[in-house]
Design a protein around this motif. Structure first.
Motif, PDB file in Angstrom:
ATOM      1  N   UNK A 189       0.831  -1.221   0.000  1.00 11.93           N
ATOM      2  CA  UNK A 189       0.000   0.000   0.000  1.00 11.93           C
ATOM      3  C   UNK A 189       0.863   1.268   0.000  1.00 11.93           C
ATOM      4  N   UNK A 190       2.010   1.211   0.696  1.00  7.82           N
ATOM      5  CA  UNK A 190       2.862   2.407   0.775  1.00  7.82           C
ATOM      6  C   UNK A 190       3.378   2.783  -0.617  1.00  7.82           C
ATOM      7  N   UNK A 191       4.000   1.780  -1.288  1.00  5.91           N
ATOM      8  CA  UNK A 191       4.542   2.061  -2.619  1.00  5.91           C
ATOM      9  C   UNK A 191       3.437   2.477  -3.583  1.00  5.91           C
ATOM     10  N   UNK A 192       2.304   1.765  -3.544  1.00  7.13           N
ATOM     11  CA  UNK A 192       1.235   2.055  -4.495  1.00  7.13           C
ATOM     12  C   UNK A 192       0.661   3.451  -4.257  1.00  7.13           C
ATOM     13  N   UNK A 193       0.437   3.793  -2.989  1.00  7.76           N
ATOM     14  CA  UNK A 193      -0.127   5.115  -2.698  1.00  7.76           C
ATOM     15  C   UNK A 193       0.831   6.216  -3.128  1.00  7.76           C
ATOM     16  N   UNK A 194       2.124   6.024  -2.859  1.00 12.43           N
ATOM     17  CA  UNK A 194       3.102   7.048  -3.228  1.00 12.43           C
ATOM     18  C   UNK A 194       3.175   7.218  -4.740  1.00 12.43           C
ATOM     19  N   UNK A 195       3.243   6.092  -5.444  1.00 18.02           N
ATOM     20  CA  UNK A 195       3.351   6.169  -6.899  1.00 18.02           C
ATOM     21  C   UNK A 195       2.066   6.763  -7.492  1.00 18.02           C
ATOM     22  N   UNK A 196       0.910   6.362  -6.931  1.00 14.81           N
ATOM     23  CA  UNK A 196      -0.363   6.914  -7.427  1.00 14.81           C
ATOM     24  C   UNK A 196      -0.398   8.419  -7.220  1.00 14.81           C
ATOM     25  N   UNK A 197       0.142   8.889  -6.096  1.00 15.98           N
ATOM     26  CA  UNK A 197       0.098  10.327  -5.815  1.00 15.98           C
ATOM     27  C   UNK A 197       0.931  11.131  -6.810  1.00 15.98           C
ATOM     28  N   UNK A 237       1.885   7.016   5.977  1.00 13.27           N
ATOM     29  CA  UNK A 237       0.686   7.280   6.780  1.00 13.27           C
ATOM     30  C   UNK A 237      -0.474   6.419   6.285  1.00 13.27           C
ATOM     31  N   UNK A 238      -0.646   6.357   4.963  1.00  8.82           N
ATOM     32  CA  UNK A 238      -1.700   5.518   4.380  1.00  8.82           C
ATOM     33  C   UNK A 238      -1.507   4.074   4.799  1.00  8.82           C
ATOM     34  N   UNK A 239      -0.234   3.645   4.770  1.00 10.68           N
ATOM     35  CA  UNK A 239       0.073   2.253   5.087  1.00 10.68           C
ATOM     36  C   UNK A 239      -0.324   1.897   6.512  1.00 10.68           C
ATOM     37  N   UNK A 240      -0.301   2.888   7.412  1.00 11.85           N
ATOM     38  CA  UNK A 240      -0.648   2.605   8.803  1.00 11.85           C
ATOM     39  C   UNK A 240      -2.128   2.822   9.093  1.00 11.85           C
ATOM     40  N   UNK A 241      -2.844   3.329   8.098  1.00 11.69           N
ATOM     41  CA  UNK A 241      -4.273   3.597   8.281  1.00 11.69           C
ATOM     42  C   UNK A 241      -5.050   2.315   7.974  1.00 11.69           C
ATOM     43  N   UNK A 242      -5.884   1.841   8.909  1.00 11.76           N
ATOM     44  CA  UNK A 242      -6.529   0.539   8.704  1.00 11.76           C
ATOM     45  C   UNK A 242      -7.443   0.484   7.474  1.00 11.76           C
ATOM     46  N   UNK A 243      -8.121   1.589   7.148  1.00 14.18           N
ATOM     47  CA  UNK A 243      -9.063   1.549   6.023  1.00 14.18           C
ATOM     48  C   UNK A 243      -8.369   1.948   4.732  1.00 14.18           C
ATOM     49  N   UNK A 244      -7.657   3.068   4.769  1.00 16.81           N
ATOM     50  CA  UNK A 244      -7.039   3.589   3.557  1.00 16.81           C
ATOM     51  C   UNK A 244      -6.093   2.573   2.923  1.00 16.81           C
ATOM     52  N   UNK A 245      -5.374   1.819   3.778  1.00 11.68           N
ATOM     53  CA  UNK A 245      -4.382   0.914   3.211  1.00 11.68           C
ATOM     54  C   UNK A 245      -5.025  -0.147   2.318  1.00 11.68           C
ATOM     55  N   UNK A 246      -6.275  -0.520   2.630  1.00 14.65           N
ATOM     56  CA  UNK A 246      -6.924  -1.535   1.792  1.00 14.65           C
ATOM     57  C   UNK A 246      -7.237  -0.982   0.388  1.00 14.65           C
ATOM     58  N   UNK A 247      -7.389   0.336   0.278  1.00 18.57           N
ATOM     59  CA  UNK A 247      -7.645   0.913  -1.050  1.00 18.57           C
ATOM     60  C   UNK A 247      -6.445   0.738  -1.976  1.00 18.57           C
ATOM     61  N   UNK A 248      -5.263   0.681  -1.378  1.00 16.62           N
ATOM     62  CA  UNK A 248      -4.052   0.651  -2.197  1.00 16.62           C
ATOM     63  C   UNK A 248      -3.357  -0.707  -2.147  1.00 16.62           C
ATOM     64  N   UNK A 249      -4.022  -1.693  -1.550  1.00 16.07           N
ATOM     65  CA  UNK A 249      -3.425  -3.023  -1.443  1.00 16.07           C
ATOM     66  C   UNK A 249      -3.967  -3.888  -2.572  1.00 16.07           C
ATOM     67  N   UNK A 250      -3.196  -4.049  -3.636  1.00 21.25           N
ATOM     68  CA  UNK A 250      -3.690  -4.798  -4.792  1.00 21.25           C
ATOM     69  C   UNK A 250      -2.683  -5.832  -5.241  1.00 21.25           C
ATOM     70  N   UNK A 251      -3.242  -6.872  -5.878  1.00 18.42           N
ATOM     71  CA  UNK A 251      -2.393  -7.883  -6.491  1.00 18.42           C
ATOM     72  C   UNK A 251      -1.781  -7.334  -7.762  1.00 18.42           C
ATOM     73  N   UNK A 252      -0.884  -8.116  -8.382  1.00 16.49           N
ATOM     74  CA  UNK A 252      -0.168  -7.602  -9.550  1.00 16.49           C
ATOM     75  C   UNK A 252      -1.065  -7.301 -10.753  1.00 16.49           C
TER      76      UNK A 252
END
Lengths: 675, 58
Positions: A189-197, A237-252
């Motif tokens: 989620x951390x990498x995905x959220x950062x790259x998406x931003x 921060x997203x990675x530590x957020x219980x809900x937000x992290x699921x938005x950015x947690x995806x398979x390949x």
């Protein structure tokens, strides 16, 4: 006295270089540190630049003080006489992409020695020469492109082959780069959220530069860089957020689809909105981070834990199959010699040159710097414990997962423990680092450990995701710029048959051609993602072969021009690297097509899988994708055949043109003078 | 101080931040009879032109 001093200095450089290279080559058993490699590199580059580079520029190319196209035409738009250091900056920024970071990381499976030697020798005798010769040829021809020069000097066959080769390389390149970042972002989620931003940040910067403060490039970029750094922090921060992290947690697979949508959007949207601002940001980020890495490596002088040579030189390597010859020369393309550079050297750069005598510094010098970047990537990979390096870079399809992976890798003589990998993943802020193939994640781990040792311990996770963001942002820049260039080339080509399709601003044509290009690389990306063996092991060699063949095409053009302009005595300047690349790519292609080893040969791999599928020994999840993988391996096999056929076609064409010229020239000399 | 100023000049030139000023200088020298493009319009055209060829590598 000054001459003597100079002589003593260069003698010292030569001795130091010889000692460093000799030290690296003979060090066995005890680990060496990074300064050895850097000392060897600096000495080899210094001699290559001052001795060979200058000799080729002044004695072979005969650069002189004639007005350059920029000076003669000076239209204030395309042809603009520009300060040499500014042209150097432009040229280096254009040739430096993610290639020299990924290739050397993968090639570290052979140990640090083969990669280091090829990066140094290949650059000094091959890559730098190619870039400089093509830049020179294009400058003498009013900035003509490589494809045009191929058509002018070799004829329609050579020109057509160069164009097809370029388009195919683009497709393979984009797909493999896409795969590299998918592997960095999957279930992170951390990498995905950062790259998406980075996408909305680029759009914001684009709007700023166009509407709010038109043309204020530095202001816009500074805002963008600050936002990017905030995005790295925000990702945590997203990675530590219980809900937000699921938005950015995806398979390949979903990430791969998102990248395809992004590539299509970037190719059809106006450039000011996404492409141009992203390019500014990625260029600053790239130059800044590379400089930071150089400072950190020089300061820390880390010890290389990877041995000089591993047992995988015999071809049994887990990251990609094949022996050290020819595959180290295929795996490290950018950083030693890269055909793609010939496109840049025959693009914008020759239209900015103020003085021909700067061609040496810009053509030869930029490539030397790029080669140094490749060496730093190699150092960053070899700083890792080899067990950790292999655990990150080997696909689960090769060594299994978790305990099984750790046991397999340790049995190779590279001990690694499960707790060690879990602790490392925790430090880097990731759930797991196993099987993150493609080179970007292991480079990021290497960079993070170097950076945090140099600039502050305890921030490992932030440094790791900073490195991932840095790699992702310019991989995406290459991906979207490449898709757009591919679209233009396809439109140009289709315009020969349907004139309307050749109009670059006609929207149906824009949409159709962009969709075709994205579809082409999207296909290879999709296959790479579903392949349990990781995909990189198939795609990267294919990309390497394609890139080296483009380099061979560029060297063919260079050789033909040397011969046709009365420099035939020196044809070996481009001829020798050409022969080497021909040997290397033909051998690699032969093995990829003909080998009986299912890991190495495309057809053998396809047949092996087909046999397993027929006998029902495959696990169900592998059986579900087997038919696609079989088709793809056969397709890759035929593509390889096509690449090599193109190469030999152009070689034959070059030989024909050169021999005809030599024969005519000798016939023109009066009989009496020939004796 | 001089080195810093040199770096700033280089940074502006290499990033294209000073492109409009250089365009104005060129325009005054070459076509003084015509009105130059406005900053916004100049920048728009410059960006379009910059992205029609190979600009980035692997």
């Amino acid at each position: 006295m000054a001459a003597l001093g100079k002589l003593v200095f260069w003698f010292g450089v030569a001795i130091l270089g010889a000692l460093a290279v000799g030290g690296i080559a003979t060090a066995r058993g005890e680990p060496i540190n990074a300064w050895w490699l850097i000392a060897a590199a600096v000495c080899v580059y210094a001699i290559g630049y001052r001795v060979y580079g200058v000799w080729v520029a002044t004695r072979v190319l005969l650069v002189d003080d004639r007005p350059t196209p920029a000076v003669r035409i000076d239209d204030g738009r395309d042809f603009v006489p520009t300060n040499r250091w500014v042209v150097f900056g432009h040229h280096f920024a254009a040739i430096a992409g993610p290639g020299p970071l990924v290739g050397p990381t993968l090639a570290a499976q052979f140990g640090y020695l083969p990669g280091t030697l090829w990066i140094l020798i290949g650059a000094v005798l091959g890559g730098c020469i190619q870039d400089m010769v093509i830049l020179f040829c294009s400058t003498r021809r009013d900035g003509r492109s490589l494809g045009k020069m191929a058509r002018d000097e070799l004829g329609p066959v050579g020109g057509g082959a160069a164009m097809i080769g370029t388009l195919m390389i683009l497709v393979i390149l984009i797909s493999v780069l896409g795969l590299v970042i998918v592997n960095a972002m999957k279930h992170s989620p951390w990498a995905t959220a950062t790259v998406a931003a980075t996408i909305p940040i680029a759009v914001l910067v684009g709007v700023y530069m166009r509407n709010i403060r038109p043309g204020r490039v530095l202001e816009g970029s500074a805002i963008g860089i600050v936002l990017l750094l905030l995005a790295v922090w925000g990702g945590g921060w997203v990675d530590h957020h219980p809900v937000l992290r699921t938005w950015f947690d995806h398979g390949p697979l979903p990430i791969a689809y998102a990248i395809m949508v992004y590539g299509f959007a970037a190719a059809v949207l106006p450039v000011w909105l996404l492409l141009a601002p992203r390019d500014y940001l990625s260029t600053f980020m790239k130059l800044g981070t590379v400089a930071l890495l150089a400072v950190a490596i020089l300061w820390l002088n880390p010890v290389l834990h990877m041995p000089a040579l591993t047992q995988f030189v015999d071809g049994s390597g887990p990251i990609f199959a094949g022996k050290v010859f020819p595959f180290v020369f295929i795996t490290i393309a950018c950083g030693a010699i890269s055909g793609f550079h010939a496109l840049v050297s025959s693009g914008t750069t020759p239209k900015l040159l103020t003085d021909e005598r700067d061609i040496h510094m810009i053509g030869y010098g930029s490539m030397m710097l790029e080669s140094f970047v490749a060496l730093m990537a190699l150092i960053a990979a070899c700083v890792l414990e080899p067990g950790v390096f292999f655990a990150i870079n080997t696909a689960p399809g090769m060594v299994g997962e978790g305990v099984q992976a750790v046991a397999t890798i340790s049995s190779w003589g590279f001990p690694v423990a499960l707790e060690q990998m879990q602790e490392l993943a925790r430090e880097m802020g990731e759930a797991t680092l196993f099987g993150r193939t493609g080179g970007a994640p292991s480079l990021a781990v290497g960079m993070a450990s170097i950076f945090s040792s140099a600039f502050g311990q305890g921030l490992l996770a932030v440094w790791y995701h900073f490195a991932i963001m840095f790699e992702a942002i310019f991989i995406l820049t290459t991906l979207d710029a490449g898709t757009r260039v591919g679209r233009f080339m396809l439109q140009d080509f289709l315009g020969n048959f349907v004139p309307a399709l050749g109009r670059t601003s006609w929207y149906p044509s824009v949409l159709l051609c962009s969709a075709l290009i994205v579809g082409a690389w999207g296909y290879f990306l999709y296959i790479g993602v579903i392949d349990p063996a990781g995909g990189v092991n198939i795609l990267w060699p294919l990309f390497g072969i394609a890139n080296q063949i483009l380099a061979a095409i560029a060297l063919c053009v260079g050789t033909a021009i040397l011969v046709k302009t009365g420099r035939e005595r020196y044809f070996w300047v481009t001829g020798l690297p050409l022969v080497w690349l021909t040997v290397v790519t033909s051998t690699a292609a032969w093995q990829k097509v003909m080998s009986d080893d299912p890991r190495l040969g495309f057809f053998a791999g396809a047949n092996d899988l087909a046999a397993k599928l027929a006998s029902g020994v495959l696990p169900p999840e592998k059986a579900a994708v087997a038919s696609q993988l079989i088709f793809n391996q056969r397709l890759d096999g035929w593509l390889t055949v096509l690449f090599v056929a193109l190469l030999w076609l152009i070689l034959a064409d070059t030989a024909r043109v050169c021999l005809r010229h030599v024969r005519q020239a000798s016939a023109a000399v009066p009989a009496g003078r020939r004796a | 101080m001089k080195a810093l100023r040199g770096f700033w000049t280089w940074l502006r030139a290499v990033s294209g931040d000073d492109a409009y000023e250089r365009y104005l200088a060129h325009h005054m020298a070459a076509h003084a009879d015509r009105a130059p493009l406005a900053r916004r319009e100049f920048f728009r055209r410059r960006q379009e032109a910059a992205w029609s060829g190979v600009k980035r590598c692997c």
